[in-house]
Scaffold this motif. Sequence first.
Motif, PDB file in Angstrom:
ATOM      1  N   LEU A   1      31.295  42.052  26.954  1.00 24.00           N
ATOM      2  CA  LEU A   1      32.359  43.083  26.812  1.00 24.00           C
ATOM      3  C   LEU A   1      32.632  43.850  28.647  1.00 24.00           C
ATOM      4  O   LEU A   1      31.715  44.736  29.062  1.00 24.00           O
ATOM      5  N   GLU A   2      33.655  43.870  28.793  1.00 24.62           N
ATOM      6  CA  GLU A   2      34.040  43.668  30.419  1.00 24.62           C
ATOM      7  C   GLU A   2      34.675  45.240  29.682  1.00 24.62           C
ATOM      8  O   GLU A   2      36.529  44.653  29.441  1.00 24.62           O
ATOM      9  N   THR A   3      34.905  46.377  30.459  1.00 23.36           N
ATOM     10  CA  THR A   3      35.476  47.478  29.113  1.00 23.36           C
ATOM     11  C   THR A   3      36.697  48.277  30.644  1.00 23.36           C
ATOM     12  O   THR A   3      37.323  48.594  30.486  1.00 23.36           O
ATOM     13  N   GLU A   4      35.985  47.787  31.851  1.00 25.39           N
ATOM     14  CA  GLU A   4      36.970  47.843  32.959  1.00 25.39           C
ATOM     15  C   GLU A   4      38.624  47.485  33.047  1.00 25.39           C
ATOM     16  O   GLU A   4      38.482  46.081  32.906  1.00 25.39           O
ATOM     17  N   ALA A   5      39.775  47.272  32.363  1.00 20.34           N
ATOM     18  CA  ALA A   5      40.608  46.442  31.745  1.00 20.34           C
ATOM     19  C   ALA A   5      41.243  46.338  33.512  1.00 20.34           C
ATOM     20  O   ALA A   5      41.349  47.298  34.467  1.00 20.34           O
ATOM     21  N   GLY A   6      41.698  44.732  32.811  1.00 18.93           N
ATOM     22  CA  GLY A   6      42.218  44.291  34.073  1.00 18.93           C
ATOM     23  C   GLY A   6      41.901  42.618  34.660  1.00 18.93           C
ATOM     24  O   GLY A   6      40.333  42.082  34.007  1.00 18.93           O
ATOM     25  N   ILE A   7      42.366  41.937  34.486  1.00 13.93           N
ATOM     26  CA  ILE A   7      41.880  40.211  34.676  1.00 13.93           C
ATOM     27  C   ILE A   7      40.594  40.309  35.278  1.00 13.93           C
ATOM     28  O   ILE A   7      39.830  39.143  35.917  1.00 13.93           O
ATOM     29  N   SER A   8      41.012  40.915  36.827  1.00 16.03           N
ATOM     30  CA  SER A   8      40.534  40.302  38.267  1.00 16.03           C
ATOM     31  C   SER A   8      39.420  41.129  37.454  1.00 16.03           C
ATOM     32  O   SER A   8      37.627  40.339  37.747  1.00 16.03           O
ATOM     33  N   CYS A   9      38.792  42.335  36.953  1.00 13.48           N
ATOM     34  CA  CYS A   9      37.626  42.383  36.229  1.00 13.48           C
ATOM     35  C   CYS A   9      36.890  41.403  35.582  1.00 13.48           C
ATOM     36  O   CYS A   9      35.519  41.723  35.749  1.00 13.48           O
ATOM     37  N   ALA A  10      37.292  41.369  34.860  1.00 16.83           N
ATOM     38  CA  ALA A  10      37.395  40.619  34.017  1.00 16.83           C
ATOM     39  C   ALA A  10      36.478  39.283  34.323  1.00 16.83           C
ATOM     40  O   ALA A  10      35.775  38.205  34.354  1.00 16.83           O
ATOM     41  N   ARG A  11      37.049  38.527  35.718  1.00 15.29           N
ATOM     42  CA  ARG A  11      36.581  37.420  36.129  1.00 15.29           C
ATOM     43  C   ARG A  11      35.577  37.533  36.770  1.00 15.29           C
ATOM     44  O   ARG A  11      34.268  36.659  36.566  1.00 15.29           O
ATOM     45  N   ASN A  12      35.130  38.686  37.410  1.00 17.22           N
ATOM     46  CA  ASN A  12      34.469  39.408  38.379  1.00 17.22           C
ATOM     47  C   ASN A  12      33.254  39.533  37.959  1.00 17.22           C
ATOM     48  O   ASN A  12      31.713  39.293  37.748  1.00 17.22           O
ATOM     49  N   ARG A  13      32.909  39.888  36.193  1.00 13.93           N
ATOM     50  CA  ARG A  13      32.050  40.261  34.990  1.00 13.93           C
ATOM     51  C   ARG A  13      31.145  38.479  34.617  1.00 13.93           C
ATOM     52  O   ARG A  13      30.574  38.510  34.856  1.00 13.93           O
ATOM     53  N   ALA A  14      32.204  37.732  34.799  1.00 16.49           N
ATOM     54  CA  ALA A  14      32.050  36.233  34.274  1.00 16.49           C
ATOM     55  C   ALA A  14      31.129  35.189  35.421  1.00 16.49           C
ATOM     56  O   ALA A  14      30.330  34.836  35.421  1.00 16.49           O
ATOM     57  N   ALA A  15      31.204  35.755  37.011  1.00 11.60           N
ATOM     58  CA  ALA A  15      30.632  35.254  37.630  1.00 11.60           C
ATOM     59  C   ALA A  15      29.302  36.070  38.235  1.00 11.60           C
ATOM     60  O   ALA A  15      28.543  36.074  38.344  1.00 11.60           O
ATOM     61  N   LYS A  16      29.341  37.415  37.242  1.00 11.36           N
ATOM     62  CA  LYS A  16      28.329  38.124  37.890  1.00 11.36           C
ATOM     63  C   LYS A  16      26.723  37.227  36.545  1.00 11.36           C
ATOM     64  O   LYS A  16      26.036  37.853  36.690  1.00 11.36           O
ATOM     65  N   GLU A  17      28.188  37.058  35.080  1.00 10.25           N
ATOM     66  CA  GLU A  17      26.780  37.035  34.447  1.00 10.25           C
ATOM     67  C   GLU A  17      26.529  35.285  35.112  1.00 10.25           C
ATOM     68  O   GLU A  17      25.387  35.218  34.516  1.00 10.25           O
ATOM     69  N   ALA A  18      27.153  34.806  35.427  1.00  8.24           N
ATOM     70  CA  ALA A  18      26.970  33.690  35.967  1.00  8.24           C
ATOM     71  C   ALA A  18      25.643  34.084  37.111  1.00  8.24           C
ATOM     72  O   ALA A  18      24.830  32.995  37.120  1.00  8.24           O
TER      73      ALA A  18
ATOM     74  N   ARG B   1      27.707  35.091  46.006  1.00  8.90           N
ATOM     75  CA  ARG B   1      26.912  35.911  45.626  1.00  8.90           C
ATOM     76  C   ARG B   1      26.660  35.247  47.521  1.00  8.90           C
ATOM     77  O   ARG B   1      25.731  36.067  48.226  1.00  8.90           O
ATOM     78  N   GLU B   2      26.481  34.011  48.633  1.00  9.79           N
ATOM     79  CA  GLU B   2      26.291  34.550  49.677  1.00  9.79           C
ATOM     80  C   GLU B   2      28.090  34.627  50.542  1.00  9.79           C
ATOM     81  O   GLU B   2      27.354  36.102  51.493  1.00  9.79           O
ATOM     82  N   GLU B   3      29.098  33.895  50.149  1.00  5.26           N
ATOM     83  CA  GLU B   3      29.972  34.722  50.834  1.00  5.26           C
ATOM     84  C   GLU B   3      30.681  36.166  50.623  1.00  5.26           C
ATOM     85  O   GLU B   3      31.649  36.295  51.222  1.00  5.26           O
ATOM     86  N   ASN B   4      30.553  36.309  48.834  1.00  2.00           N
ATOM     87  CA  ASN B   4      30.996  37.641  49.033  1.00  2.00           C
ATOM     88  C   ASN B   4      32.500  37.442  48.735  1.00  2.00           C
ATOM     89  O   ASN B   4      33.495  38.897  49.103  1.00  2.00           O
ATOM     90  N   ILE B   5      33.141  36.509  48.669  1.00  2.00           N
ATOM     91  CA  ILE B   5      34.471  36.699  47.565  1.00  2.00           C
ATOM     92  C   ILE B   5      34.694  36.998  46.278  1.00  2.00           C
ATOM     93  O   ILE B   5      33.568  35.923  45.556  1.00  2.00           O
ATOM     94  N   TRP B   6      35.237  37.520  45.646  1.00  2.00           N
ATOM     95  CA  TRP B   6      35.373  38.382  44.391  1.00  2.00           C
ATOM     96  C   TRP B   6      37.080  38.031  44.033  1.00  2.00           C
ATOM     97  O   TRP B   6      37.903  38.244  45.251  1.00  2.00           O
ATOM     98  N   PHE B   7      37.148  38.033  43.090  1.00  2.00           N
ATOM     99  CA  PHE B   7      38.743  38.324  42.754  1.00  2.00           C
ATOM    100  C   PHE B   7      38.907  40.276  42.652  1.00  2.00           C
ATOM    101  O   PHE B   7      38.180  40.825  42.703  1.00  2.00           O
ATOM    102  N   ASP B   8      40.051  39.942  43.506  1.00  2.00           N
ATOM    103  CA  ASP B   8      40.837  41.150  44.593  1.00  2.00           C
ATOM    104  C   ASP B   8      40.860  42.148  42.770  1.00  2.00           C
ATOM    105  O   ASP B   8      42.051  41.869  42.018  1.00  2.00           O
ATOM    106  N   GLU B   9      40.041  43.916  42.487  1.00  2.00           N
ATOM    107  CA  GLU B   9      40.694  44.725  41.367  1.00  2.00           C
ATOM    108  C   GLU B   9      41.999  44.751  42.233  1.00  2.00           C
ATOM    109  O   GLU B   9      41.972  46.313  40.881  1.00  2.00           O
ATOM    110  N   ALA B  10      42.122  45.307  43.172  1.00  2.00           N
ATOM    111  CA  ALA B  10      43.386  45.804  43.151  1.00  2.00           C
ATOM    112  C   ALA B  10      44.744  44.933  42.396  1.00  2.00           C
ATOM    113  O   ALA B  10      45.361  46.087  42.547  1.00  2.00           O
ATOM    114  N   LEU B  11      44.287  43.379  42.585  1.00  2.00           N
ATOM    115  CA  LEU B  11      45.425  42.896  41.698  1.00  2.00           C
ATOM    116  C   LEU B  11      44.600  42.283  40.044  1.00  2.00           C
ATOM    117  O   LEU B  11      45.521  41.962  39.186  1.00  2.00           O
TER     118      LEU B  11
END
Length: 301
Positions: free
Chosen positions: A49-66, A165-175
């Motif tokens: 469950l990702e309670t922070e609203a927004g598609i970028s937040c959900a995608r980043n949560r999936a990445a953190k789980e991975a 993990r290494e490149e620190n590329i994430w989905f931009d949560e401003a979007l």
Amino acid sequence: MIASWGQMDLPALCDIRCLIVENDEQPNTQPLVTSQSVLPNGIPLDYALETEAGISCARNRAAKEALDQDADLLIFVDDDETVAPDWLVKLIDGYRQSEAVLLGAPVLVAPQNEPLTYLQSVALKNMVEVYHRRDLSAAETATLNSRGRSVIATNNWVAQTRLFREENIWFDEALRFSGGEDTQFLVDVMDRGFTVGWVKDAYVYETIPADRLSLSYQFRRARDQANTSFHRNMSKKPSRRYTIFLRIPGKLIQLVFLFLSIPFAHKTAPLRFARMAGGFWGKLNSAVGVRYKHYAKTTGH
């Protein structure tokens, strides 16, 4: 989506887990997911469950789980899609033959199961044709090591987790509400000099809700996509803010011509008109500082 995961073939030498990330304040779908913690083909099914609203937040949560599970790859499909039985086998085979760290794959329109009005049926036919043409264009120009004219989006997407993990590329949560976070991710990956590619035969099928089968929705969708993209382009080249206005006369002529030709043109002409008009309107609004939030309101089921 979950049902198709349970029916898909599994690639050799892979430890696979499926994950549902719910982006909401409450875990509304958790009982559905946890009731089938292991799918018919033996794949474990996890829930977050990702309670922070927004598609970028959900995608980043999936990445953190991975990352928490020490996964080597992260794969995305949307919740309104079903996967072909050989989808994952094709996707992993393509990845293994490629030098790319990020690859996309095609999406086609799924058969419609709910009743449609005449205009919705026309819009659906338009969408089927547009997706088919996009697939052909990608197949002709993209390879396992080059994206060509393909649209690499998270609706069918595989990437190495080391990008996070290494490149620190994430989905931009401003979007998070405007969308375009997957395009920005792609740009960030390519800016680092990494290879991206395309797996032309790993298909998923999108079910388009009836409330999206209208020219007005397609206008808004194109408007919002173009608005986000043009904001990104202006951040790199501010002069585009002014040159877009020089294109107004030519674009108006093009739109008028396309509108008048609709009765005689290809069956996708109404959709092309709506998306062309929406796209240009989105860019103009971007130039004067307007930002649209396409994902602030959820549509579909």
